[in-house]
Enzyme design. Structure first.
Site, PDB file in Angstrom:
ATOM      1  N   HIS A 110       0.875  -1.179   0.000  1.00 24.85           N
ATOM      2  CA  HIS A 110       0.000   0.000   0.000  1.00 24.85           C
ATOM      3  C   HIS A 110       0.914   1.231   0.000  1.00 24.85           C
ATOM      4  O   HIS A 110       2.023   1.175   0.557  1.00 24.85           O
ATOM      5  CB  HIS A 110      -0.840  -0.044   1.278  1.00 24.85           C
ATOM      6  CG  HIS A 110      -1.896   0.989   1.392  1.00 24.85           C
ATOM      7  ND1 HIS A 110      -1.625   2.293   1.738  1.00 24.85           N
ATOM      8  CD2 HIS A 110      -3.242   0.921   1.236  1.00 24.85           C
ATOM      9  CE1 HIS A 110      -2.760   2.982   1.788  1.00 24.85           C
ATOM     10  NE2 HIS A 110      -3.755   2.172   1.487  1.00 24.85           N
ATOM     11  N   ASP A 187       3.421  -4.157   8.154  1.00 26.80           N
ATOM     12  CA  ASP A 187       2.194  -3.366   8.022  1.00 26.80           C
ATOM     13  C   ASP A 187       1.021  -4.342   8.142  1.00 26.80           C
ATOM     14  O   ASP A 187       0.747  -5.113   7.225  1.00 26.80           O
ATOM     15  CB  ASP A 187       2.208  -2.670   6.655  1.00 26.80           C
ATOM     16  CG  ASP A 187       0.872  -2.031   6.328  1.00 26.80           C
ATOM     17  OD1 ASP A 187      -0.028  -2.037   7.187  1.00 26.80           O
ATOM     18  OD2 ASP A 187       0.733  -1.522   5.194  1.00 26.80           O
ATOM     19  N   GLN A 190      -4.205  -4.717   7.065  1.00 25.91           N
ATOM     20  CA  GLN A 190      -5.222  -5.673   6.592  1.00 25.91           C
ATOM     21  C   GLN A 190      -5.221  -6.956   7.411  1.00 25.91           C
ATOM     22  O   GLN A 190      -6.278  -7.487   7.738  1.00 25.91           O
ATOM     23  CB  GLN A 190      -4.981  -6.023   5.118  1.00 25.91           C
ATOM     24  CG  GLN A 190      -5.227  -4.871   4.156  1.00 25.91           C
ATOM     25  CD  GLN A 190      -6.664  -4.366   4.161  1.00 25.91           C
ATOM     26  OE1 GLN A 190      -7.603  -5.096   4.458  1.00 25.91           O
ATOM     27  NE2 GLN A 190      -6.837  -3.091   3.850  1.00 25.91           N
ATOM     28  N   LYS A 213     -10.042  -0.547  10.679  1.00 25.27           N
ATOM     29  CA  LYS A 213     -10.161  -1.744   9.832  1.00 25.27           C
ATOM     30  C   LYS A 213     -10.492  -2.979  10.671  1.00 25.27           C
ATOM     31  O   LYS A 213     -10.671  -4.062  10.148  1.00 25.27           O
ATOM     32  CB  LYS A 213      -8.868  -1.966   9.052  1.00 25.27           C
ATOM     33  CG  LYS A 213      -8.553  -0.778   8.132  1.00 25.27           C
ATOM     34  CD  LYS A 213      -7.782  -1.178   6.941  1.00 25.27           C
ATOM     35  CE  LYS A 213      -7.095   0.015   6.317  1.00 25.27           C
ATOM     36  NZ  LYS A 213      -7.791   0.520   5.140  1.00 25.27           N
ATOM     37  N   CYS A 351      -4.728   2.537  -3.651  1.00 29.41           N
ATOM     38  CA  CYS A 351      -3.466   3.015  -3.052  1.00 29.41           C
ATOM     39  C   CYS A 351      -2.344   2.013  -3.258  1.00 29.41           C
ATOM     40  O   CYS A 351      -1.495   1.819  -2.374  1.00 29.41           O
ATOM     41  CB  CYS A 351      -3.632   3.316  -1.566  1.00 29.41           C
ATOM     42  SG  CYS A 351      -4.831   4.588  -1.234  1.00 29.41           S
TER      43      CYS A 351
HETATM   44  N1  PLP Z   1      -1.550  -0.578   4.737  1.00 36.75           N
HETATM   45  C1  PLP Z   1      -2.490  -1.296   4.129  1.00 36.75           C
HETATM   46  C2  PLP Z   1      -2.164  -2.686   3.661  1.00 36.75           C
HETATM   47  C3  PLP Z   1      -3.767  -0.761   3.949  1.00 36.75           C
HETATM   48  O1  PLP Z   1      -4.707  -1.491   3.345  1.00 36.75           O
HETATM   49  C4  PLP Z   1      -4.020   0.557   4.403  1.00 36.75           C
HETATM   50  C5  PLP Z   1      -5.340   1.173   4.182  1.00 36.75           C
HETATM   51  O2  PLP Z   1      -6.102   0.763   3.344  1.00 36.75           O
HETATM   52  C6  PLP Z   1      -3.004   1.255   5.054  1.00 36.75           C
HETATM   53  C7  PLP Z   1      -1.776   0.660   5.204  1.00 36.75           C
HETATM   54  C8  PLP Z   1      -3.212   2.628   5.578  1.00 36.75           C
HETATM   55  O3  PLP Z   1      -4.173   2.635   6.577  1.00 36.75           O
HETATM   56  P1  PLP Z   1      -4.749   4.030   7.127  1.00 36.75           P
HETATM   57  O4  PLP Z   1      -5.248   4.773   5.908  1.00 36.75           O
HETATM   58  O5  PLP Z   1      -5.837   3.639   8.052  1.00 36.75           O
HETATM   59  O6  PLP Z   1      -3.634   4.743   7.788  1.00 36.75           O
END
Ligand code: PLP
Length: 393
Positions: A110, A187, A190, A213, A351
């Protein structure tokens, strides 16, 4: 099965966009309303009973988060989301990386776990390196092994891609990286809602996720880091709460976690997140996973039968979410017609532009499930999708 816990659902709404953000169960809504109605105060500063109680609730929330991922309370920093948690770490690395150092990420990350590292490397003169995936959506471990060198300072990888839905073998990468003295950030934005995470067993150095999430509110996220690693991170922001002594000449900083939590924190949000984690724990991971697997298998079976469908990666390796295109129809067009039928899916690059570039695509449709989805939702979605396709073919 769990839908009745989520007040947003009526007879119409089919919500298949939990990877973007999940809906909130009643206990979370009740907890936050009750906190704002009866218990609200700023934390850490006041001496009145209300402030003490709010501080206790905020710190209890930190303990709940720590327990949820088997961490120590002192290793938990509240942020406003996974993005901020990763930026916090990346801004520290931007100050210590040097020319010749390398940071390694996967092409499927992402942007939240891609751009901060790209920028930290740009600022510091370090080299930003990217390892690939195979066409089935799994990591290309040969490429990873080739790209991890004696110059690598950090590997940043997702537990699960928000486009591919593959639960990645993070432990394998962590073991290999650690053998080479390299730190790893996971990270878990998900993966946090798909299976239990034990940071001690995983042995990651950093882990980031967002509350929204996993059935919690927006505006709250978590950075976990091993205590000795956290100690090395310089303050990310400056201001109230994060100081020890301030004078005209100089400022000294507070102990962790306060040192990395400048300003008034997201108090109600932390308490709401704690309630969401309790909600998941009370259901139990066995039930969460069995339910998720059952509905997702039904979804994949139905999608595989559809003509002209093109999956991003192997559909049989996914869980919780799937991205695809229907040949000859722009995903935006399909999503608009789905939306008219009260079906919410997501279209775009999610993203993850480098990943879409790898597949030679500019966009895809993503269907992602939450606890509240059931087989009937899948059936309604499939009928709606067929109708939308019929409109164009
Ligand atoms: N990492 C992953 C794999 C994501 O799917 C997302 C959001 O969709 C993020 C990071 C970023 O999360 P946030 O926008 O809640 O900071």
């Amino acid at each position: 099965m769990f839908k009745e816990d989520f007040p947003i659902f009526d007879d119409q709404l089919i919500y298949l966009d939990s990877a973007a953000s999940s809906q909130k169960p009643k206990p979370v809504l009740d907890t936050m309303l009750s906190f704002y109605t009866h218990q609200y105060s700023n934390v850490h500063r006041g001496t009145c009973a209300l402030a003490s109680r709010a501080t206790q609730m905020y710190e209890d929330a930190r303990q709940t988060v720590a327990d949820f991922i088997s961490a120590d309370k002192k290793e938990i920093i509240f942020t406003k989301g996974a993005t901020e948690a990763i930026n916090l770490v990346a801004s520290g690395y931007a100050q210590t990386l040097k020319t010749g150092d390398e940071v390694l990420v996967c092409i499927s990350e992402h942007h939240a776990n891609f751009v901060p590292w790209q920028q930290a490397c740009l600022k510091s003169g370090a080299t930003f390196k990217v390892f690939g995936i195979l066409p089935d959506g799994t990591w290309d471990m040969d490429d990873f092994n080739k790209k991890l060198t004696t110059k690598t300072k950090l590997v940043a990888i997702a537990g699960m891609s928000n486009v591919l839905g593959v639960l990645n073998p993070v432990k394998e990468i962590i073991n290999f990286a650690h053998k080479n003295g390299v730190k790893v950030l996971v990270d878990s934005a998900q993966s946090i809602c798909h299976s239990a995470i034990d940071v001690k067993k995983m042995d990651c150095d950093y882990l980031a996720f967002s509350g929204h999430k996993i059935y919690g509110p927006t505006g709250i996220g978590v950075l976990y880091a091993k205590k000795e690693v956290l100690e090395q991170l310089p303050p990310y922001q400056f201001g109230g709460d994060m100081i020890d002594i301030v004078s005209v000449e100089k400022t000294t900083f507070a102990q962790l976690p306060a040192r990395l939590e400048a300003g008034t924190p997201p108090i109600a949000e932390a308490i709401g997140l704690s309630s969401a984690l309790d909600y998941v724990q009370q259901i139990g991971w066995d039930k969460v996973q069995a339910h998720g697997k059952c509905v997702f298998t039904h979804l994949i079976q139905q999608l595989k039968e559809m003509k002209d469908i093109q999956f991003l990666g192997n559909p049989d390796l996914k869980s919780g979410l799937v991205s695809f295109n229907i040949n000859g129809i722009h995903p935006n067009d399909l999503s608009m017609i789905l939306s008219k039928q009260n079906v919410c899916v997501r279209v775009g690059h999610h993203c993850a532009m480098p990943l879409h570039q790898f597949f030679n695509l500019s966009a895809s449709i993503r269907v992602s499930l939450g606890l509240y989805n059931n087989e009937q939702d899948v059936d309604t979605f499939v009928v709606a999708l067929k109708k939308a396709i019929g409109f164009f073919k």
